[in-house]
Design a protein around this motif. Structure first.
Motif, mmCIF file in Angstrom:
data_model
loop_
_atom_site.group_PDB
_atom_site.id
_atom_site.type_symbol
_atom_site.label_atom_id
_atom_site.label_comp_id
_atom_site.label_asym_id
_atom_site.label_seq_id
_atom_site.Cartn_x
_atom_site.Cartn_y
_atom_site.Cartn_z
ATOM 1 N N LYS A 167 -6.899 9.214 -11.201
ATOM 2 C CA LYS A 167 -6.278 9.272 -9.871
ATOM 3 C C LYS A 167 -6.463 10.652 -9.230
ATOM 4 C CE LYS A 167 -1.542 9.098 -7.956
ATOM 5 N NZ LYS A 167 -1.252 10.549 -7.975
ATOM 6 N N GLU A 213 -7.923 4.598 -2.627
ATOM 7 C CA GLU A 213 -6.688 3.818 -2.700
ATOM 8 C C GLU A 213 -6.921 2.459 -3.331
ATOM 9 O OE1 GLU A 213 -4.824 1.857 0.847
ATOM 10 O OE2 GLU A 213 -3.294 3.414 0.520
ATOM 11 N N THR A 266 1.380 3.520 -2.295
ATOM 12 C CA THR A 266 0.884 3.892 -3.614
ATOM 13 C C THR A 266 1.664 5.057 -4.230
ATOM 14 O OG1 THR A 266 -0.792 5.311 -2.586
ATOM 15 C CG2 THR A 266 -1.447 3.059 -3.154
ATOM 16 N N LYS A 290 0.808 -1.231 0.000
ATOM 17 C CA LYS A 290 0.000 0.000 0.000
ATOM 18 C C LYS A 290 0.842 1.281 0.000
ATOM 19 C CE LYS A 290 -4.035 -2.163 2.134
ATOM 20 N NZ LYS A 290 -4.703 -2.318 0.838
#
Length: 212
Positions: free
Chosen positions: A50, A57, A20, A18
């Motif tokens: 995005k 997420e 990102t 995670k």
């Protein structure tokens, strides 16, 4: 496993953990290495999504994994080892009034390498960079440039060298328009021009500033 596939695996690990922010940057780097305009367009569309869904997420990771799967089908060859593109031998620069003298300095610059130039203020870092970029003439020593394309004039050479000073000139018009103007001067076709510019803006994290 090739270096390219190793990098794709690193991207997957970042998203699995995670992370990102770093994962997305690395994903864009791998996409850019394909030099595939269809891949670029997918990354541009994903970047636009995005920025409109900054808190999603899960959605970002899912969509990024789709692009990652597509990247695994592409073949990216590593840059082959090459000789230096710039060779400076015993370069000096003397300013008569101040008495300052740079050098002699010798350096080889190879494609695909990153170099750091370190020194105190006033030691000649900027002077050396401007000499290498042919913005200043050197007092003595020699410079040799090697490119795949034929260099038949000083203009051709300057078109291959980019020097970004500490203080840049004022730009007129938007960020996007200025970058498109540069590529058009290099003969890049309109559709590819648009795609390459938007991809670079996305990679540099300037998506929301492209029209400023």
């Amino acid at each position: 496993m090739s270096l390219y596939l190793q990098r794709l695996e690193e991207v997957k690990n970042f998203f699995d953990n995670k992370d990102t922010v770093l994962g997305y940057r690395k994903l864009m780097d791998c996409a850019m290495d394909t030099q595939d305009m269809d891949i670029y367009k997918k990354m541009i569309a994903l970047t636009d999504w995005k920025e409109q869904h900054v808190n999603d997420e899960t959605g970002l990771i899912s969509r990024s994994m789709e692009v990652l799967s597509l990247l695994k089908t592409k073949k990216v060859e590593p840059t082959s080892a090459q000789g230096p593109v710039i060779t400076a031998s015993d370069i000096t620069k003397t300013y008569g009034r101040s008495g300052f003298q740079l050098g002699p300095v010798s350096i080889e610059i190879k494609k695909g390498h990153i170099y750091g130039l370190v020194g105190e203020n006033g030691n000649g870092k900027t002077t050396l960079l401007r000499i290498l970029a042919r913005e200043l003439s050197n007092t003595s020593g020699s410079l040799n440039y090697v490119f795949k394309e034929d260099i038949t004039s000083d203009y051709d050479l300057r078109a291959k060298l980019v020097y970004i000073p500490q203080r840049t000139a004022t730009w007129y018009g938007s960020l996007k328009d200025n970058l498109k103007f540069v590529l058009s001067n290099y003969g890049v076709a309109p559709e590819e021009n648009e795609t390459r510019v938007l991809m670079m803006i996305a990679r540099l994290g300037l998506w929301n500033y492209k029209q400023l």
